[in-house]
Design a protein around this motif. Sequence first.
Motif, short mmCIF file in Angstrom:
data_model
loop_
_atom_site.label_atom_id
_atom_site.label_comp_id
_atom_site.label_asym_id
_atom_site.label_seq_id
_atom_site.Cartn_x
_atom_site.Cartn_y
_atom_site.Cartn_z
N ALA A 141 29.33 -63.35 -14.07
CA ALA A 141 30.18 -62.19 -13.78
C ALA A 141 29.99 -61.09 -14.83
CB ALA A 141 31.64 -62.60 -13.71
N ASP A 142 29.87 -61.48 -16.08
CA ASP A 142 29.68 -60.49 -17.15
C ASP A 142 28.35 -59.75 -17.01
OD1 ASP A 142 32.15 -61.20 -18.22
OD2 ASP A 142 31.29 -62.44 -19.82
N ILE A 143 27.30 -60.48 -16.64
CA ILE A 143 26.00 -59.84 -16.44
C ILE A 143 26.08 -58.87 -15.26
CG2 ILE A 143 23.58 -60.21 -15.81
CD1 ILE A 143 23.80 -62.94 -17.29
N ALA A 144 26.68 -59.32 -14.16
CA ALA A 144 26.83 -58.46 -12.98
C ALA A 144 27.67 -57.23 -13.31
CB ALA A 144 27.44 -59.24 -11.83
N GLU A 145 28.71 -57.41 -14.11
CA GLU A 145 29.55 -56.29 -14.50
C GLU A 145 28.76 -55.28 -15.34
OE1 GLU A 145 34.02 -55.55 -16.16
OE2 GLU A 145 32.92 -57.23 -17.04
N GLY A 146 27.93 -55.79 -16.24
CA GLY A 146 27.08 -54.90 -17.04
C GLY A 146 26.16 -54.07 -16.16
N ILE A 147 25.58 -54.72 -15.16
CA ILE A 147 24.71 -54.00 -14.21
C ILE A 147 25.50 -52.96 -13.45
CG2 ILE A 147 23.32 -54.27 -12.11
CD1 ILE A 147 22.57 -57.11 -13.25
#
Length: 135
Positions: A72-78
Amino acid sequence: MDSGLIDQRALAQARAELGANFVRILGYFREDGLKSLLAIEKAMREQNAVAMVLPAHTLKGESRQFGADTLADIAEGIELIARKCVETRDEPTEALEHVARLRPTFNATLALLDRDSNPLAQRKANGFGKRPVAL
């Protein structure tokens, strides 16, 4: 890579809330997550920030539902990078590092969720003729 990928409390809460539907909803997460992943990778190749926003947002929310906080954190960064690029009309080159981490994290997360959600995989034989014990 598996340490810290899943918030076990959030996963237990999702399992409790979804009850008998847990495995079915997890299957939807697998399907939708893969669609989002493919859309994000395609948008990255095309340098299309607009096309990155919705699949990143979707993957972020669905990941959090199962306690997959790293994913989720990676997707949020994107998503955040893509939104900024839409506003500034820039190409999302800054998202490349996040996108590169997305697929391996997605695959590792699914492997853990599958392992944790399969009651047969959580048991091992305790010798011939003995009852299996929970790990």
